[in-house]
Motif scaffolding. Sequence first.
Motif, PDB file in Angstrom:
ATOM      1  N   GLN A 531      -9.823 -22.852 -40.203  1.00 28.74           N
ATOM      2  CA  GLN A 531      -9.186 -21.741 -39.506  1.00 28.74           C
ATOM      3  C   GLN A 531      -7.814 -22.140 -38.966  1.00 28.74           C
ATOM      4  O   GLN A 531      -6.830 -21.402 -39.137  1.00 28.74           O
ATOM      5  CB  GLN A 531     -10.081 -21.236 -38.360  1.00 28.74           C
ATOM      6  CG  GLN A 531     -11.267 -20.411 -38.803  1.00 28.74           C
ATOM      7  CD  GLN A 531     -12.438 -21.248 -39.289  1.00 28.74           C
ATOM      8  OE1 GLN A 531     -12.372 -22.480 -39.325  1.00 28.74           O
ATOM      9  NE2 GLN A 531     -13.523 -20.590 -39.675  1.00 28.74           N
ATOM     10  N   ASP A 532      -7.753 -23.304 -38.301  1.00 28.61           N
ATOM     11  CA  ASP A 532      -6.458 -23.750 -37.791  1.00 28.61           C
ATOM     12  C   ASP A 532      -5.492 -24.033 -38.929  1.00 28.61           C
ATOM     13  O   ASP A 532      -4.293 -23.746 -38.827  1.00 28.61           O
ATOM     14  CB  ASP A 532      -6.640 -24.995 -36.926  1.00 28.61           C
ATOM     15  CG  ASP A 532      -7.044 -24.654 -35.501  1.00 28.61           C
ATOM     16  OD1 ASP A 532      -6.367 -23.822 -34.881  1.00 28.61           O
ATOM     17  OD2 ASP A 532      -8.044 -25.212 -35.015  1.00 28.61           O
ATOM     18  N   VAL A 533      -5.994 -24.599 -40.020  1.00 29.70           N
ATOM     19  CA  VAL A 533      -5.129 -24.881 -41.166  1.00 29.70           C
ATOM     20  C   VAL A 533      -4.575 -23.574 -41.737  1.00 29.70           C
ATOM     21  O   VAL A 533      -3.372 -23.446 -41.989  1.00 29.70           O
ATOM     22  CB  VAL A 533      -5.900 -25.656 -42.251  1.00 29.70           C
ATOM     23  CG1 VAL A 533      -5.058 -25.809 -43.514  1.00 29.70           C
ATOM     24  CG2 VAL A 533      -6.313 -27.028 -41.732  1.00 29.70           C
ATOM     25  N   GLY A 534      -5.448 -22.594 -41.955  1.00 27.80           N
ATOM     26  CA  GLY A 534      -4.986 -21.312 -42.479  1.00 27.80           C
ATOM     27  C   GLY A 534      -4.015 -20.629 -41.550  1.00 27.80           C
ATOM     28  O   GLY A 534      -3.010 -20.048 -41.990  1.00 27.80           O
ATOM     29  N   HIS A 535      -4.282 -20.681 -40.246  1.00 27.19           N
ATOM     30  CA  HIS A 535      -3.381 -20.067 -39.261  1.00 27.19           C
ATOM     31  C   HIS A 535      -2.016 -20.729 -39.281  1.00 27.19           C
ATOM     32  O   HIS A 535      -0.972 -20.048 -39.257  1.00 27.19           O
ATOM     33  CB  HIS A 535      -4.009 -20.175 -37.871  1.00 27.19           C
ATOM     34  CG  HIS A 535      -3.097 -19.785 -36.754  1.00 27.19           C
ATOM     35  ND1 HIS A 535      -2.553 -18.519 -36.619  1.00 27.19           N
ATOM     36  CD2 HIS A 535      -2.589 -20.516 -35.712  1.00 27.19           C
ATOM     37  CE1 HIS A 535      -1.783 -18.469 -35.550  1.00 27.19           C
ATOM     38  NE2 HIS A 535      -1.777 -19.672 -34.985  1.00 27.19           N
ATOM     39  N   ARG A 536      -1.976 -22.053 -39.338  1.00 24.27           N
ATOM     40  CA  ARG A 536      -0.694 -22.755 -39.318  1.00 24.27           C
ATOM     41  C   ARG A 536       0.084 -22.524 -40.613  1.00 24.27           C
ATOM     42  O   ARG A 536       1.311 -22.435 -40.599  1.00 24.27           O
ATOM     43  CB  ARG A 536      -0.938 -24.239 -39.042  1.00 24.27           C
ATOM     44  CG  ARG A 536      -1.447 -24.476 -37.627  1.00 24.27           C
ATOM     45  CD  ARG A 536      -1.964 -25.890 -37.373  1.00 24.27           C
ATOM     46  NE  ARG A 536      -2.590 -25.979 -36.061  1.00 24.27           N
ATOM     47  CZ  ARG A 536      -3.166 -27.077 -35.564  1.00 24.27           C
ATOM     48  NH1 ARG A 536      -3.195 -28.199 -36.294  1.00 24.27           N
ATOM     49  NH2 ARG A 536      -3.712 -27.061 -34.356  1.00 24.27           N
ATOM     50  N   LEU A 537      -0.621 -22.426 -41.733  1.00 22.54           N
ATOM     51  CA  LEU A 537       0.059 -22.054 -42.978  1.00 22.54           C
ATOM     52  C   LEU A 537       0.640 -20.649 -42.877  1.00 22.54           C
ATOM     53  O   LEU A 537       1.769 -20.389 -43.321  1.00 22.54           O
ATOM     54  CB  LEU A 537      -0.917 -22.139 -44.152  1.00 22.54           C
ATOM     55  CG  LEU A 537      -1.284 -23.530 -44.652  1.00 22.54           C
ATOM     56  CD1 LEU A 537      -2.441 -23.452 -45.644  1.00 22.54           C
ATOM     57  CD2 LEU A 537      -0.081 -24.214 -45.296  1.00 22.54           C
ATOM     58  N   ALA A 538      -0.118 -19.726 -42.292  1.00 19.55           N
ATOM     59  CA  ALA A 538       0.370 -18.354 -42.152  1.00 19.55           C
ATOM     60  C   ALA A 538       1.598 -18.299 -41.253  1.00 19.55           C
ATOM     61  O   ALA A 538       2.543 -17.541 -41.524  1.00 19.55           O
ATOM     62  CB  ALA A 538      -0.737 -17.456 -41.610  1.00 19.55           C
ATOM     63  N   LEU A 539       1.622 -19.076 -40.170  1.00 17.97           N
ATOM     64  CA  LEU A 539       2.804 -19.121 -39.309  1.00 17.97           C
ATOM     65  C   LEU A 539       4.031 -19.595 -40.082  1.00 17.97           C
ATOM     66  O   LEU A 539       5.128 -19.031 -39.946  1.00 17.97           O
ATOM     67  CB  LEU A 539       2.550 -20.043 -38.118  1.00 17.97           C
ATOM     68  CG  LEU A 539       1.625 -19.531 -37.011  1.00 17.97           C
ATOM     69  CD1 LEU A 539       1.417 -20.623 -35.968  1.00 17.97           C
ATOM     70  CD2 LEU A 539       2.204 -18.277 -36.360  1.00 17.97           C
ATOM     71  N   LEU A 540       3.841 -20.642 -40.889  1.00 20.80           N
ATOM     72  CA  LEU A 540       4.969 -21.136 -41.697  1.00 20.80           C
ATOM     73  C   LEU A 540       5.453 -20.062 -42.661  1.00 20.80           C
ATOM     74  O   LEU A 540       6.659 -19.874 -42.840  1.00 20.80           O
ATOM     75  CB  LEU A 540       4.540 -22.383 -42.470  1.00 20.80           C
ATOM     76  CG  LEU A 540       4.267 -23.640 -41.648  1.00 20.80           C
ATOM     77  CD1 LEU A 540       3.627 -24.709 -42.523  1.00 20.80           C
ATOM     78  CD2 LEU A 540       5.560 -24.167 -41.026  1.00 20.80           C
ATOM     79  N   ALA A 541       4.512 -19.371 -43.309  1.00 24.66           N
ATOM     80  CA  ALA A 541       4.892 -18.316 -44.244  1.00 24.66           C
ATOM     81  C   ALA A 541       5.640 -17.205 -43.537  1.00 24.66           C
ATOM     82  O   ALA A 541       6.652 -16.684 -44.050  1.00 24.66           O
ATOM     83  CB  ALA A 541       3.642 -17.762 -44.928  1.00 24.66           C
ATOM     84  N   ARG A 542       5.176 -16.817 -42.366  1.00 26.53           N
ATOM     85  CA  ARG A 542       5.851 -15.745 -41.626  1.00 26.53           C
ATOM     86  C   ARG A 542       7.283 -16.139 -41.281  1.00 26.53           C
ATOM     87  O   ARG A 542       8.193 -15.304 -41.322  1.00 26.53           O
ATOM     88  CB  ARG A 542       5.056 -15.417 -40.364  1.00 26.53           C
ATOM     89  CG  ARG A 542       3.720 -14.722 -40.635  1.00 26.53           C
ATOM     90  CD  ARG A 542       2.881 -14.616 -39.377  1.00 26.53           C
ATOM     91  NE  ARG A 542       3.577 -13.862 -38.341  1.00 26.53           N
ATOM     92  CZ  ARG A 542       3.152 -13.772 -37.074  1.00 26.53           C
ATOM     93  NH1 ARG A 542       2.036 -14.416 -36.703  1.00 26.53           N
ATOM     94  NH2 ARG A 542       3.840 -13.057 -36.201  1.00 26.53           N
ATOM     95  N   HIS A 543       7.492 -17.397 -40.950  1.00 23.22           N
ATOM     96  CA  HIS A 543       8.833 -17.849 -40.576  1.00 23.22           C
ATOM     97  C   HIS A 543       9.729 -18.055 -41.797  1.00 23.22           C
ATOM     98  O   HIS A 543      10.866 -17.548 -41.845  1.00 23.22           O
ATOM     99  CB  HIS A 543       8.720 -19.143 -39.783  1.00 23.22           C
ATOM    100  CG  HIS A 543      10.042 -19.740 -39.409  1.00 23.22           C
ATOM    101  ND1 HIS A 543      10.940 -19.118 -38.570  1.00 23.22           N
ATOM    102  CD2 HIS A 543      10.629 -20.915 -39.777  1.00 23.22           C
ATOM    103  CE1 HIS A 543      12.011 -19.865 -38.432  1.00 23.22           C
ATOM    104  NE2 HIS A 543      11.852 -20.965 -39.157  1.00 23.22           N
ATOM    105  N   ILE A 544       9.223 -18.795 -42.810  1.00 21.41           N
ATOM    106  CA  ILE A 544      10.069 -19.180 -43.941  1.00 21.41           C
ATOM    107  C   ILE A 544      10.183 -18.059 -44.971  1.00 21.41           C
ATOM    108  O   ILE A 544      11.274 -17.751 -45.457  1.00 21.41           O
ATOM    109  CB  ILE A 544       9.520 -20.458 -44.599  1.00 21.41           C
ATOM    110  CG1 ILE A 544       9.503 -21.614 -43.594  1.00 21.41           C
ATOM    111  CG2 ILE A 544      10.357 -20.850 -45.815  1.00 21.41           C
ATOM    112  CD1 ILE A 544       8.765 -22.849 -44.089  1.00 21.41           C
TER     113      ILE A 544
END
Length: 651
Positions: A531-544
């Motif tokens: 869950q934390d891994v998926g969330h942190r990937l999603a944050l990166l995607a939202r930013h980049i």
Amino acid sequence: MLKPALIGLAVFFASAGAAAAQTAAPPPLLAQAFTDHAVLQRGAPIPVWGWAKAGETVSLDFDGQTVQARADASGRWSARLAAHSAGGPFELTARGEAGETQTLHDLLVGDVWLCSGQSNMEFTLRHATNADVEVGASANDQIRLIHIPKVSAATPQSGFGAPTAWRPAGPASAADFSAACFLMGKELQADQHIPIGLIDASWGGSDVRAWMSPEALHRFGGYDDDLAIVRRHAADPVGAATAWSLVMERWYKAHDPGFHWNDPALDDSAWATTPAAGYWEGWGVPALARFDGIVWYRTTVTLTAEQAKGEATIALGPADDMDTSFVNGVFVGGIDSWNAPRTYRVPAGVLHAGVNSIAVRVLDTGGGGGLWGQPKDRFLRLADGSSVPINGTWRWRIAAPLTQTGPAPHAPWQDAVGMVTLYNGLIAPLDGYGLKGFAWYQGEQNISNALEYRRLLPAMIADWRGRFGADLPFLIVQLANFGPAVSQPGESDWAAVREAQRLTVEHDLRTGLAVAVDVGQRYDIHPTDKQDVGHRLALLARHIAYGEAVTASGPRPLGASQAGDRITIRFADVAAGLVVYGAARPIGFEACDGAGHCRFVDATVGKDQVVLDAAGLGPVAKVRYAWADSPVVNLYNSEDLPATPFEIEVR
């Protein structure tokens, strides 16, 4: 090092032929990547391709537009549909000149993410933390999933090695899908409110070099001999295996102190005897309880003159990981596989009347080790079809630990740890599919060559971008903590790979780093917290990828400077400021002198900097943070994202 679930040589020969047969006849007109329920990439011309008769014109109809393409001499055609906004469902119809028609239903236009890597990306939702809830809540028609079949290949393939199809997200499709990929996509769909397509092309235990194209690995340099053997294996697997056995023999001669323990005349009476079966870690022998490296096995079998006539076959059961097997001192075979049964041809004239020696060298690279099959699986199949059990006393002796030998080379055509094999089998059939970006979770298999990984990872990223889109975001999961805790500073292969991942991101603005050093499990290389891994990937995607002004990563070092007894480390991505959990001060910081001697030091935290106490140390050459296989960390930013481990110079 991880234990890849490799295929033995004999098994590989058969599966490679099967894969070739399957990919030789792709579906009518449209490539296998295009099926019902697929997601096509929005906002850019949409590539579509397939096969028809050479020279035939294929017409495509999609949401009111029609385009045509002509098949080349090989029968492949490709076209581009006009860019389209997100939406759907739509239908896509392909028509050939001879009247053949293929229509795809329920297509969506949105954003497509390709998720790849090794077992932590392959790790399924049904095994993740809170799996029942996650799987039960996975139904979402706006998320579509496709799993790429696991088939490696010696040459780039035009189609997948087995049937597959896009499926709407739901318990039946999401449970066995990549957890990290699905949870990232679920968050992105909720944030962007558009269809999300997720492609899972992952393989446990895989080396980054297996995911690179032949052209990319040639440009990288140093692997042309391996690439030549891979090409040879495609046409002549037996010849390639013979050539590779000479390479391995040279390696063993240089690294195995027991190199001559295959000698039939060797007196092994002082060697210890083995239990009937099982990994050597379970024998109750302290020296083997956590042993990785080379162990030799020896036994004998007595034959009559009639039994010894002609050619025979020896079966030894599975060996973990690599074996080299000898009968009467003659090499009869060897396989790089932890679970493939060993069955080798014994040429005529090798066996003789009386006592015949059997010697097996086993190299274990991690986890269970040795000849672990059942005694009933060990026998000689004689020329007349009868069998003689190999059920005498087996003896063993340690030759060398892995720390002394270093890692052994793998056959370059091997699936997960070969060269270009997974690119050829899983990525090449997707080559050119419209994407929004990539999510990558890999590196555990490369911990023994972290310095080279610093160059390999950027080279692979450039390779994939050259095939799918030059500016596509590449999101990298930094390796989670795994391994024993330490009370003193020291070197760490895991930390070195994390540093390679960090440096890759530091030099590429279109990459992002999802730090996972706080969500691992010390004794389990596959942490369930995806869950934390998926969330942190999603944050990166939202930013980049989407340009949102969100804090997408944890604190990362900008530089370090020394003034007397104080070393100041400045950080970016602190959001509202640095945060320390569970203590008054951050832990895990080291100061290192010019000779590489490091010691833990006390630290204090400010809004965007950490100050280290260097009293009595003199000039400090570099500082480290969380530099261990399984470090304890407590430094975060105000958005609850952990600081990345690092090693930087003090200037």
